[in-house]
Design an enzyme around this catalytic site. Sequence first.
Site, PDB file in Angstrom:
ATOM      1  N   ASP A  27      -1.858   6.774  -7.361  1.00  0.00           N
ATOM      2  CA  ASP A  27      -0.434   6.249  -6.829  1.00  0.00           C
ATOM      3  C   ASP A  27       0.338   7.051  -7.683  1.00  0.00           C
ATOM      4  OD1 ASP A  27      -1.665   4.678  -5.012  1.00  0.00           O
ATOM      5  OD2 ASP A  27      -0.389   3.012  -5.238  1.00  0.00           O
ATOM      6  N   GLY A  64       0.832  -1.162   0.169  1.00  0.00           N
ATOM      7  CA  GLY A  64       0.088   0.033  -0.031  1.00  0.00           C
ATOM      8  C   GLY A  64       0.845   1.303  -0.011  1.00  0.00           C
TER       9      GLY A  64
HETATM   10  O1  PMV Z   1      -1.867   0.942  -4.214  1.00  0.00           O
HETATM   11  P1  PMV Z   1      -2.548   1.025  -2.994  1.00  0.00           P
HETATM   12  O2  PMV Z   1      -2.542  -0.162  -2.237  1.00  0.00           O
HETATM   13  O3  PMV Z   1      -2.180   2.185  -2.245  1.00  0.00           O
HETATM   14  O4  PMV Z   1      -4.115   1.244  -3.283  1.00  0.00           O
HETATM   15  C1  PMV Z   1      -4.657   2.317  -4.057  1.00  0.00           C
HETATM   16  C2  PMV Z   1      -5.771   2.972  -3.426  1.00  0.00           C
HETATM   17  C3  PMV Z   1      -6.984   2.053  -3.884  1.00  0.00           C
HETATM   18  O5  PMV Z   1      -8.059   3.162  -3.777  1.00  0.00           O
HETATM   19  C4  PMV Z   1      -7.328   1.073  -3.270  1.00  0.00           C
HETATM   20  C5  PMV Z   1      -6.887   1.775  -5.225  1.00  0.00           C
HETATM   21  C6  PMV Z   1      -7.029   2.858  -6.437  1.00  0.00           C
HETATM   22  O6  PMV Z   1      -6.664   2.486  -7.622  1.00  0.00           O
HETATM   23  O7  PMV Z   1      -7.010   4.027  -6.122  1.00  0.00           O
END
Ligand code: PMV
Length: 311
Positions: free
Chosen positions: A148, A101
């Site tokens: 991200d 995450g």
């Molecule tokens: O990549 P992560 O585990 O930080 O998750 C991203 C956040 C989510 O909202 C769960 C998925 C997304 O695509 O925004």
Amino acid sequence: RLPVEASACGKVILLGEHAVVYGRPALAAPVCGLRARARAEPLPPGAGCWIEAPDTGERLRLSEAPDHPLARTVRLALEHLGLPEPDLRLVLRSELPVAGGLGSSAAASAALVRALFRWADRTPEPEIVSALVYEIEKLHHGTPSGIDNTVIAYERPIRFVRGRPPVLLRIARPFTLVIADSGVPSPTRETVAAVRAGWEREPARYEALFDAIADLVQEAEACLQAGAIEALGPLLDANHRILQELGVSSPLLDHLVEAARMAGALGAKLTGGGRGGNVIALVRPEDVEVVTRALRAAGARGAFATEVRAD
Ligand code: PMV
């Protein structure tokens, strides 16, 4: 030619994960102390382009692994630069836990993209890095919101809404987070799919939960602008409760979050996809030690403090 190096930060989602996939806003911040690093070293003519990731033991030749995400990243960047396959060794190292995450996949891609641009004596704009990395995130996540790649490319705290350019957050007072790793890898693809299944079963309930998250995001943004850091804590707690209702927490994550609060954190929540990965705790600077220790004692594999600031 001399070798060149480039890096990219990790990230945390402060509030709004999962709801952001459904068009709601989310807040995210770079974690500058944890980075993925890519080094590009020239090889003799005819050697081809090799990608090595010593952390995972991967070593692949660009032309022989066309579908590998790292190879796709390199190909996309080369296409953007208008370059043929170079004679180059690309070595990727990362301090970021995989599937935790903290944006490990996006950071790896961003570091590679930047190293290739640097190799070509170019500096990519953040929106270019973000767009190229987004293409790769689609391979990892299926339906990523784009948060991200955006926060990692801009390396600034942002407010993000899917499909729109990010808004740089105004943060009146820097604040401190303790980030703690549950040690449980949890692919985001799976938690995003679980939320999707729930939303298909009970659309009205899920939409209401996403709206409630959006309200918290709005309040949190106002707190940050006003420097009201203490008021941010309960908003993190409330966001964690909704993530529990969405089914993306776990007994271990709940335990870590509770341990942080008991040790004096102003608020705490899971961050990212959930079910595993990391939690964040908002702490007063003087409480960093005790909260970090409490998280470790509660079962976190690692815990460290990071400061979030606007510049
Ligand atoms: O990549 P992560 O585990 O930080 O998750 C991203 C956040 C989510 O909202 C769960 C998925 C997304 O695509 O925004």
